[in-house]
Design a protein around this motif. Structure first.
Motif, PDB file in Angstrom:
ATOM      1  N   SER A  56       0.832  -1.209   0.000  1.00 28.79           N
ATOM      2  CA  SER A  56       0.000   0.000   0.000  1.00 28.79           C
ATOM      3  C   SER A  56       0.862   1.253   0.000  1.00 28.79           C
ATOM      4  CB  SER A  56      -0.900   0.020   1.234  1.00 28.79           C
ATOM      5  OG  SER A  56      -0.104   0.130   2.416  1.00 28.79           O
ATOM      6  N   SER A  57       0.246   2.354  -0.388  1.00 29.19           N
ATOM      7  CA  SER A  57       0.850   3.682  -0.206  1.00 29.19           C
ATOM      8  C   SER A  57      -0.246   4.724  -0.353  1.00 29.19           C
ATOM      9  CB  SER A  57       1.982   3.953  -1.205  1.00 29.19           C
ATOM     10  OG  SER A  57       1.495   3.993  -2.538  1.00 29.19           O
ATOM     11  N   THR A  58       0.050   5.913   0.168  1.00 32.34           N
ATOM     12  CA  THR A  58      -0.855   7.062   0.053  1.00 32.34           C
ATOM     13  C   THR A  58      -0.067   8.261  -0.441  1.00 32.34           C
ATOM     14  OG1 THR A  58      -2.390   6.321   1.780  1.00 32.34           O
ATOM     15  CG2 THR A  58      -2.298   8.682   1.350  1.00 32.34           C
ATOM     16  N   LEU A  59      -0.652   9.006  -1.347  1.00 35.34           N
ATOM     17  CA  LEU A  59      -0.109  10.266  -1.835  1.00 35.34           C
ATOM     18  C   LEU A  59      -0.950  11.402  -1.283  1.00 35.34           C
ATOM     19  CD1 LEU A  59       1.492  12.175  -3.832  1.00 35.34           C
ATOM     20  CD2 LEU A  59      -0.288  11.628  -5.509  1.00 35.34           C
ATOM     21  N   ILE A  86       4.462  11.203   0.581  1.00 42.43           N
ATOM     22  CA  ILE A  86       4.235   9.759   0.534  1.00 42.43           C
ATOM     23  C   ILE A  86       4.010   9.238   1.951  1.00 42.43           C
ATOM     24  CG2 ILE A  86       5.128   7.546  -0.249  1.00 42.43           C
ATOM     25  CD1 ILE A  86       4.643   9.595  -2.499  1.00 42.43           C
ATOM     26  N   HIS A  87       2.939   8.475   2.128  1.00 44.14           N
ATOM     27  CA  HIS A  87       2.555   7.966   3.447  1.00 44.14           C
ATOM     28  C   HIS A  87       2.012   6.544   3.309  1.00 44.14           C
ATOM     29  CE1 HIS A  87       2.789  12.109   5.060  1.00 44.14           C
ATOM     30  NE2 HIS A  87       2.342  12.441   3.853  1.00 44.14           N
ATOM     31  N   GLY A 138       3.468   6.492  -5.950  1.00 45.97           N
ATOM     32  CA  GLY A 138       2.983   7.759  -5.409  1.00 45.97           C
ATOM     33  C   GLY A 138       3.721   8.946  -5.994  1.00 45.97           C
ATOM     34  N   ILE A 139       5.031   8.800  -6.177  1.00 42.29           N
ATOM     35  CA  ILE A 139       5.828   9.880  -6.771  1.00 42.29           C
ATOM     36  C   ILE A 139       5.387  10.136  -8.212  1.00 42.29           C
ATOM     37  CG2 ILE A 139       8.162  10.499  -7.540  1.00 42.29           C
ATOM     38  CD1 ILE A 139       9.192   8.937  -5.064  1.00 42.29           C
ATOM     39  N   GLU A 140       5.163   9.060  -8.950  1.00 45.54           N
ATOM     40  CA  GLU A 140       4.724   9.203 -10.342  1.00 45.54           C
ATOM     41  C   GLU A 140       3.378   9.905 -10.426  1.00 45.54           C
ATOM     42  OE1 GLU A 140       4.734   6.344 -14.209  1.00 45.54           O
ATOM     43  OE2 GLU A 140       3.781   5.513 -12.413  1.00 45.54           O
ATOM     44  N   ARG A 141       2.452   9.528  -9.561  1.00 39.84           N
ATOM     45  CA  ARG A 141       1.150  10.174  -9.557  1.00 39.84           C
ATOM     46  C   ARG A 141       1.286  11.641  -9.133  1.00 39.84           C
ATOM     47  NH1 ARG A 141      -2.414   9.711 -12.242  1.00 39.84           N
ATOM     48  NH2 ARG A 141      -3.995  10.298 -10.693  1.00 39.84           N
ATOM     49  N   GLY A 142       2.167  11.912  -8.171  1.00 37.70           N
ATOM     50  CA  GLY A 142       2.399  13.294  -7.769  1.00 37.70           C
ATOM     51  C   GLY A 142       2.911  14.132  -8.924  1.00 37.70           C
ATOM     52  N   MET A 150       8.790  17.585  -6.413  1.00 43.92           N
ATOM     53  CA  MET A 150       9.538  17.146  -5.248  1.00 43.92           C
ATOM     54  C   MET A 150       8.689  16.132  -4.490  1.00 43.92           C
ATOM     55  SD  MET A 150      10.674  19.594  -2.062  1.00 43.92           S
ATOM     56  CE  MET A 150      10.438  18.968  -0.395  1.00 43.92           C
ATOM     57  N   ALA A 151       9.360  15.167  -3.857  1.00 37.82           N
ATOM     58  CA  ALA A 151       8.677  14.188  -3.017  1.00 37.82           C
ATOM     59  C   ALA A 151       9.223  14.278  -1.603  1.00 37.82           C
ATOM     60  CB  ALA A 151       8.869  12.779  -3.571  1.00 37.82           C
ATOM     61  N   ALA A 152       8.374  13.999  -0.614  1.00 40.02           N
ATOM     62  CA  ALA A 152       8.778  14.062   0.788  1.00 40.02           C
ATOM     63  C   ALA A 152       8.107  12.935   1.552  1.00 40.02           C
ATOM     64  CB  ALA A 152       8.416  15.409   1.406  1.00 40.02           C
ATOM     65  N   LEU A 153       8.771  12.448   2.592  1.00 38.77           N
ATOM     66  CA  LEU A 153       8.214  11.390   3.426  1.00 38.77           C
ATOM     67  C   LEU A 153       8.913  11.400   4.774  1.00 38.77           C
ATOM     68  CD1 LEU A 153      10.600   9.011   3.352  1.00 38.77           C
ATOM     69  CD2 LEU A 153       9.603   8.576   1.110  1.00 38.77           C
ATOM     70  N   GLN A 154       8.344  10.658   5.711  1.00 36.73           N
ATOM     71  CA  GLN A 154       8.949  10.470   7.024  1.00 36.73           C
ATOM     72  C   GLN A 154       9.253   8.983   7.151  1.00 36.73           C
ATOM     73  OE1 GLN A 154       5.715  12.180   6.833  1.00 36.73           O
ATOM     74  NE2 GLN A 154       7.100  13.822   6.224  1.00 36.73           N
TER      75      GLN A 154
END
Length: 253
Positions: free
Chosen positions: A176-179, A188-189, A210-214, A221-225
């Protein structure tokens, strides 16, 4: 805005959406302090973010304590390293010592490789897909399904700035992933993989999706924790730590 500020805002924006859409959630924000309640009795699901240096840190942190206490919810405070040392000291004085640091990571590379063979990634846009998404989150993070259902609601799938995805392998929900997108940042979460499908690159593929959809929404830019386990994987993908978030907690609560 620089990369650090954009990564911060992406993190805060995602949690605003999560709190707004949670079944018993609530969001309260004032003068640099963002409190997000999930409605669940789990500290790491209820956060008070210091979004900028506070003018009256001890009073404001105390107000966050009162907010969560009124909801009978444990919570944590997160402050980006170096942002507001006075607020860190206020947490300590109020009985909330430092516990750990979560790496906030970012990447400006939006070039996405092809997913691994055998992974079919689908948008969560229906009841069955939502059930499968919740099942992966529950299994991957080892969280009771009832808690996942309360936090990951149908409202979240309809939020205009949020998309969630399920990766299927062998006909089964596997990853799974969430954008959460905004300000041209792909946040990305919820990257999780069910135990029986690990070591196949699925978590990385869900992050790339998620990055591709963003990027399709105009993000550059992509960011995550990251968790400690995930950090080397994200580093290999081109992410670097830009915003370490220091965590303060209430012992025994």
């Amino acid at each position: 805005m620089n990369i650090v500020d954009r990564a911060d805002e992406s993190y805060f924006q995602a949690w605003r959406a999560f709190g707004r859409c949670a079944a018993g959630g609530a969001v309260r924000e004032s003068s640099g302090l963002l409190c997000v309640s999930s409605g669940l009795p789990v500290a790491f699901m209820n956060l008070a973010f210091v979004t900028r240096p506070l003018s009256a840190p001890e009073d404001q942190i105390a107000s966050a304590m009162a907010f969560f206490d009124s909801r009978r919810e444990p919570f944590i405070v997160r402050i980006r390293e170096g942002l507001d040392r006075a607020s860190e000291a206020a947490c300590e004085r109020l009985g909330m010592p430092y516990s750990d640091t979560v790496p906030g990571m970012a990447s400006t590379s939006m070039s996405v490789p092809a997913p691994p063979a055998g992974l079919d990634i689908r948008l969560v846009d229906s009841g069955p897909a939502l059930h499968d998404f919740r099942a992966v989150i529950s299994a991957g993070y080892e969280i009771p399904m009832a808690m996942v259902e309360a936090f990951v609601t149908a409202d979240l799938t309809r939020a205009p700035e949020v998309e969630s995805y399920v990766g299927y392998a062998d006909g089964q929900p596997a990853a799974s992933s969430t954008l959460a997108f905004g300000g041209r940042v792909a946040g990305i979460h919820n990257v999780a993989t069910a135990q029986e499908f690990r070591k196949r690159g699925f978590g990385e593929a869900m992050t790339w999706h998620g990055i591709e959809r963003g990027a399709a929404y105009g993000c550059d830019m992509a960011a995550l924790q990251s968790s400690e386990m995930g950090q080397p994987i994200y580093a290999r993908m081109g992410f670097r730590v830009v915003s370490p978030y220091r965590t303060f907690h209430r012992p025994g609560v």
